[in-house]
Design a protein around this motif. Structure first.
Motif, PDB file in Angstrom:
ATOM      1  N   HIS A  58       0.814  -1.220   0.000  1.00 35.88           N
ATOM      2  CA  HIS A  58       0.000   0.000   0.000  1.00 35.88           C
ATOM      3  C   HIS A  58       0.846   1.267   0.000  1.00 35.88           C
ATOM      4  N   ILE A 136      -8.205   1.702   3.062  1.00 35.06           N
ATOM      5  CA  ILE A 136      -7.341   1.531   1.889  1.00 35.06           C
ATOM      6  C   ILE A 136      -7.794   0.384   0.992  1.00 35.06           C
ATOM      7  N   HIS A 137      -9.026  -0.085   1.189  1.00 40.17           N
ATOM      8  CA  HIS A 137      -9.582  -1.096   0.290  1.00 40.17           C
ATOM      9  C   HIS A 137     -10.915  -0.600  -0.274  1.00 40.17           C
ATOM     10  N   HIS A 143      -6.190  -8.326  -2.038  1.00 45.27           N
ATOM     11  CA  HIS A 143      -5.051  -9.222  -1.766  1.00 45.27           C
ATOM     12  C   HIS A 143      -5.282 -10.651  -2.268  1.00 45.27           C
ATOM     13  N   HIS A 207      -3.415  -7.223   9.178  1.00 48.88           N
ATOM     14  CA  HIS A 207      -4.141  -6.398   8.207  1.00 48.88           C
ATOM     15  C   HIS A 207      -5.253  -7.251   7.594  1.00 48.88           C
TER      16      HIS A 207
HETATM   17 ZN   LIG Z   1      -4.622  -4.108   2.090  1.00 48.76          ZN
END
Ligand SMILES: [Zn+2]
Length: 310
Positions: A58, A136-137, A143, A207
């Motif tokens: 990221h 942040i998604h 992923h 995460h």
């Molecule tokens: Zn991530």
């Protein structure tokens, strides 16, 4: 497209032959994508990689040395779902390559863009696009490179993309793809048996990047050290996580290699759970330089932590 534009500038047959013989310049954002692109592209491609394996996917640094590579690239191969948003669109903007333009949503727009997430069934898709509170998604969990089975999707998308950019060698890409998928399928058959002891094991990760890994292994992830993706752990959140882990008898803590060991080790001491370290990018850890090796090493790390090593 590529050969047509070159042919327009070429006046001699020798020039045309030279253009057709030139390997494609391909830039991959991540080391494991570069690995699969090199397998599918074979000697038809010359590959550069943007991210170092040890970086946080990221937060990859925008190195100026990467700009000329993108400027002369015929194609760029990327994970997509905005996971490369901190570096790829910015680099494409500066690189000024008409076939690889910056795009705010898809990261890349143009004939050379090869988005490996095409056709993916995206997990953990939020109901609204937002980066509020450090999210942040915004396009869902990006992923999917942690699911060994998604190596096939990545390879197929790369083969389709290379064939689009360089149609005269489509048969080569198809042949290389088939051979790669045979190798991956053999590994997948072995791994499906190996991960049987992981089914139903309760775990937490640092995460929120394990949804696809969970799908392959059957691990039941019940929480994360980060309160939200990209938001640093807080004492109050960690205390709640300790209570949850004790109540649900969570046995496993997954630490992605880019995060410091301190908090996962603290959590392990508090709860008695074991820590497994996984790579979230190729070359992040020793013996993870290819997609297949990275997948294998991650599965073995999970098994090792639970005392299930062979
Ligand atoms: Zn991530």
């Amino acid at each position: 497209m590529r050969s047509n534009s070159v042919l327009a500038l070429c006046l001699s047959a020798a020039c045309a032959r030279a253009a057709a013989a030139r390997p494609l310049n391909v830039v991959a954002t991540l080391p494991e994508l570069a690995d699969i692109a090199s397998r599918v592209g074979g000697d038809r491609v010359k590959i550069d990689t943007l991210a170092h394996g040890s970086e946080d996917i990221h937060q990859v640094v925008m190195r100026p040395s990467l700009v000329p590579k993108l400027n002369r690239a015929d194609a760029v191969v990327y994970l997509g779902l905005t996971v490369e948003h901190t570096f790829l669109p910015g680099l494409l903007n500066v690189a000024a390559n008409p076939n690889l333009r910056e795009d705010a949503v898809k990261q890349c727009a143009g004939s050379g863009c090869i988005d490996c997430s095409e056709g993916l069934s995206v997990l953990e898709k939020p109901s609204s696009l937002s980066r509020s509170e450090g999210e942040i998604h915004p396009s869902g969990n990006p992923h999917y490179n942690l699911d060994p089975e998604d190596g096939a999707l990545i390879a197929r998308n790369i083969a389709a993309g290379l064939s689009r950019v360089d149609p005269e060698h489509a048969a080569d890409y198809k042949k290389n793809l088939t051979s790669y998928l045979v190798e991956l399928d053999e590994k997948l058959a072995l791994w499906r048996k190996r991960v049987a002891p992981l089914k139903g094991v309760k775990a937490v990760s640092y995460h929120q990047d394990v949804a696809y890994l969970a799908r392959f292994t059957g691990i039941e992830f019940v929480g994360t050290l980060e309160p939200k993706p990209g938001v640093a752990p807080t004492p109050a959140h960690l205390e709640k996580l300790v209570q949850l882990m004790k109540r649900d008898q969570v046995m496993l803590i997954v630490r992605e290699q880019q995060y410091a060991p301190k908090l996962p080790e603290w959590l392990a001491q508090k709860t008695g759970a074991k820590v497994a370290v996984i790579a979230t990018m190729g070359k992040a850890l020793p013996a993870t330089e290819t997609f297949i090796k990275m997948s294998e090493r991650n599965l073995e790390s999970l098994l090792d932590a639970l005392g299930k090593a062979p």
